[in-house]
Enzyme design. Structure first.
Site, PDB file in Angstrom:
ATOM      1  CB  CYS A  13      26.831  14.545   5.539  1.00 46.95           C
ATOM      2  SG  CYS A  13      26.943  15.917   6.609  1.00 46.95           S
ATOM      3  CB  CYS A  16      23.865  18.968   5.138  1.00 44.70           C
ATOM      4  SG  CYS A  16      25.671  18.810   5.156  1.00 44.70           S
ATOM      5  CG  ASP A 430     -16.442  -0.883  -0.989  1.00 38.76           C
ATOM      6  OD1 ASP A 430     -17.317  -1.028  -0.184  1.00 38.76           O
ATOM      7  OD2 ASP A 430     -16.594  -0.155  -2.244  1.00 38.76           O
ATOM      8  CG  ASP A 629     -14.813   2.241  -6.248  1.00 39.66           C
ATOM      9  OD1 ASP A 629     -15.365   1.921  -5.010  1.00 39.66           O
ATOM     10  OD2 ASP A 629     -15.411   2.287  -7.342  1.00 39.66           O
ATOM     11  CG  ASP A 633     -15.292   2.972  -0.519  1.00 35.08           C
ATOM     12  OD1 ASP A 633     -15.981   2.444   0.249  1.00 35.08           O
ATOM     13  OD2 ASP A 633     -15.087   2.591  -1.788  1.00 35.08           O
TER      14      ASP A 633
END
Length: 744
Positions: A13, A16, A430, A629, A633
């Site tokens: 639970c 825990c 970009d 990419d 960046d």
């Protein structure tokens, strides 16, 4: 910082989970710990000074089991199936004995209706023996877990269940063994064997259904691991040998036949084929592969046979990285979970206090039989207040959400990233390699009078063949694609800032800008209108002159990726502001943005200033996602609230980003936003059900309705409601598996 993944057994639970995290965090050198109920795991970050034994001891001293996941990735389906089978066996025997107890209890519950029940079966001693079997046989797990946590001064849902069922069992057993003494003290002669066994059985049924449902939420890792090829056909000493995948080394030449899975990452060195990459990218159409083209391990070779060279093996392959990212994401914790953790820390003690208080009130101030009223409310409150649903509400949704992301070619780094995406109101793309293909192509050939397109291209490409400029490479590639025969350039020279000059077959050729033509006395006035319109369209026009005369214009541009405009429209329809970020001058940027359907753009931005532009938008109060990419960046991806890397880009960008789009298809950005909103909505529904269930039913179990309507919650119904609460949360989460991408 070092990262350690632990497999933790025994958590049942939310409380825990909270205790496991607190215990691990107490170890000197631990910076962060996140335990997960759904995946039975804990992710730990340390400063490098902590031994694995210390971490395991921190978990085991609480009564839970722990072991190190050496490879960071683990298929838990076998463990989950084993747990489900164990619970199934317990449910089977518990249900049989409980049925017998219920039949034997009929004469005690309804004296006028139980004449048909055999006398020995109705014997309180027989009922005590049968109930004892259920409590200490199938129900033993509640006692063993309770003992483990109680001896460390804590409590969890097992304690609540054990206290509730034991109260009814002990009370009934005492009345069976000492009936005269207890009834003489005023205790009603009521037996609760049916309550004890039914509650235990119902909770076991709930646990079993929960285990089966949880198994369905965590199929992503198993699916991904099953994609891996088991063997590879390696060329060694001129002969093909089939070897286990683990023996493949970087640089090995591998033969891949039609219908086979590509063993590892690499590139084609001989032959050609079409490859089905759908299991990794979500793209249904096969991708054509020629010599020098990259291929990804676990994708399926469809048509031709080819030879490849291995460039990444083992844990470095794309598939292994994806498995690792999905595994870490499923085990991570969303910020919204912190609310649950705070409540869980106080939940069990609070429930025990409420149960004790309600029992005391009914015992001292309730109507007769006060003892039965007190016992009934005490058991009902303990049983109904199980925090299982709270513990499962968030992690099950995160597991299914990240799995659906992986199925759609979207890798989500962690639960925090998934939650942040929902808040995004501004997306910055970009330009190069994200909106555009990232490599220029020839878009226009405009020959002057007396010159054909083919001759213009042949002349220009012959000069550019000696250049290393990307625009020149695009022209040479176009000429090769058209089968043009290039001439050898003589006296080649590059004129900085202007263009190129060379001699071809005795003719003096110039390729460059208008200023180069003017300097050499070449009249290009007839070409200027075309050059101006091409520039306005975002293309780069190059003038060509031959022997002092204008020969024509060659235009080159970095073209838009397919479906960019449609993808931008989808985002705008979702109410998201879309911007483009580029280092190009404003005229080119405006043309590209217009073609892509983007209203706002930021041009002439140096790579090192991209992050500053993201920060400026954030200062305006916007939640910004950056899509890029390249290496340059990475700072902007890190600065953004959510960094989204194009998977076809660099490893640096992917490492920095919160989310990676494997194929580089920006249509997946809209899918990512939809997936995040759907997953977070599911979490809110789950938490709303879990909290609402406890807020409403705990007072009912405590007897709040009795003074007004005479309603007192039967503890057996409390057990049923508690079992259904956890199952309903998991089943609600499984609806997320029907999620489909916008492109599907």
């Amino acid at each position: 910082m070092e990262k350690v993944n632990l497999s933790v057994s025994g958590m049942s639970c939310a409380s825990c989970v909270n205790r496991v995290e607190k215990s691990i965090k107490k170890v000197d050198g631990v910076e962060e710990a996140q335990a997960n109920l759904a995946s039975h795991s804990a992710q730990v970050r340390t400063d490098g000074s902590v031994s694995t034994e210390q971490l395991i001891q921190a978990v085991e001293k609480l009564g839970f089991g722990a072991e190190i996941q050496e490879d960071e990735v683990k298929d838990q389906s076998e463990e989950q199936e084993s747990e489900a089978q164990s619970l199934k066996k317990s449910v089977f025997w518990s249900a049989i004995v409980t049925t017998i107890v219920l039949i034997g209890s009929i004469p005690h519950m309804m004296p006028g209706w139980g004449a048909w029940v055999p006398g020995f079966l109705a014997s309180p001693f027989v009922l005590l023996a049968l109930t004892t079997y259920v409590q200490l046989g199938p129900g033993r797990r509640f006692y063993t877990q309770s003992y483990k946590v109680l001896k460390h001064g804590s409590a969890d849902m097992n304690v609540l269940v054990a206290m509730g069922t034991t109260s009814a069992w002990v009370y009934s057993g005492a009345l069976t063994l000492f009936p005269g003494y207890l009834t003489g003290l005023g205790f009603p002669n009521e037996l609760y064997y049916d309550v004890t066994t039914v509650i235990t059985t119902l909770i076991l049924v709930g646990r079993y259904l929960e285990a089966k449902a949880k198994g369905q939420t965590s199929t992503a890792i198993k699916k991904l691991m099953n994609l891996q090829a088991k063997t590879a056909r390696v060329v060694r000493d001129g002969e093909q040998q089939e070897v286990p995948l683990e023996e493949v080394q970087i640089g090995d030449e591998l033969v891949v036949r039609p219908g086979e899975r590509i063993p590892v990452d690499g590139s084609v060195i001989k032959g050609s084929s079409s490859v089905d990459e759908s299991m990794l990218t979500g793209e249904s159409l096969p991708v054509e592969k020629q010599v020098d083209d990259p291929v990804i391990g676990a994708t399926i070779n469809k048509a031709g046979s080819f030879t490849m060279t291995a460039s990444k093996v083992g844990k470095d392959t794309v598939l292994s990285q994806i498995i690792r990212m999905v595994n870490e994401a499923q085990g991570s914790k969303a910020p919204i979970q912190r609310i649950v953790d705070i409540i869980a820390a106080y939940f069990v003690p609070a429930v025990v206090l409420i149960a004790t208080a309600s029992a005391s009130v009914w015992f001292f101030f309730g109507p007769e039989p006060a003892t039965i009223m007190a016992l009934t409310t005490f058991i009902a409150v303990l049983i109904i207040a199980c925090p299982c649903a709270l513990g499962l509400a968030t992690p099950t949704a995160i597991m299914v959400g990240t799995e659906k992301g992986a199925e759609n070619g979207i890798l989500i780094k962690d639960a925090t990233s998934l939650e942040r995406v929902k808040k995004v109101d501004t997306i910055v793309f970009d330009k190069t390699g994200t909106i555009t293909e990232g490599k220029p192509v020839v878009t226009d050939l405009i020959p002057a009078a007396g010159m054909s397109e083919e001759e213009l291209l042949q002349v220009t490409a012959s000069v550019e063949n000696s250049s290393e400029h990307p625009l020149g490479e695009a022209i040479v590639a176009e000429a090769n694609a058209r089968g043009a025969s290039l001439s050898e350039a003589e006296q080649f020279q590059s004129i900085t800032g202007h263009g190129l000059e060379a001699v071809l077959d005795g003719r003096r050729v110039l390729v460059g800008n208008e200023k180069l033509m003017q300097t050499n006395g070449i009249d290009v006035s007839d070409l200027l209108p075309n050059a101006s319109s091409l520039a306005e369209a975002g293309r780069t026009p190059m003038f060509v002159g031959v022997d002092g005369e204008a020969a024509g214009l060659v235009a080159v541009a970095d073209t838009l990726k397919k479906d960019v405009k449609q993808s931008v429209e989808q985002l705008q329809d979702m109410g998201v502001r879309v911007l483009m970020l580029t280092g190009d001058h404003k005229q080119t940027a405006a043309a590209i943005a217009k073609e892509a359907g983007i209203d706002d753009f930021i041009a002439e931005v140096l790579p090192e200033h991209k992050a500053d532009e993201i920060r400026r938008l954030q200062e305006e109060g916007r939640n910004v996602a950056m899509v890029g990419d390249g290496i340059n960046d990475a700072p902007a991806l890190a600065q953004a609230d959510v960094g989204i890397a194009i998977g076809t880009g660099t490893d640096v960008a992917m490492e920095t980003a919160n989310i990676t789009l494997i194929k580089g298809d920006i249509a997946k950005v809209a899918t990512t936003l939809r997936l995040s909103k759907t997953t977070i909505r599911m979490i809110h529904q789950n938490l709303g059900w879990a909290f609402g269930y406890n807020v409403v039913l705990i007072p009912v179990a405590a007897g709040a309705l009795f003074p007004f309507f005479g309603i007192l919650l039967n503890p057996m119904l409390a057990g049923l409601a508690m079992a259904l609460s956890s199952v309903s949360v998991v089943l609600n989460t499984l609806r997320l598996r029907k999620f489909k991408s916008a492109e599907a």
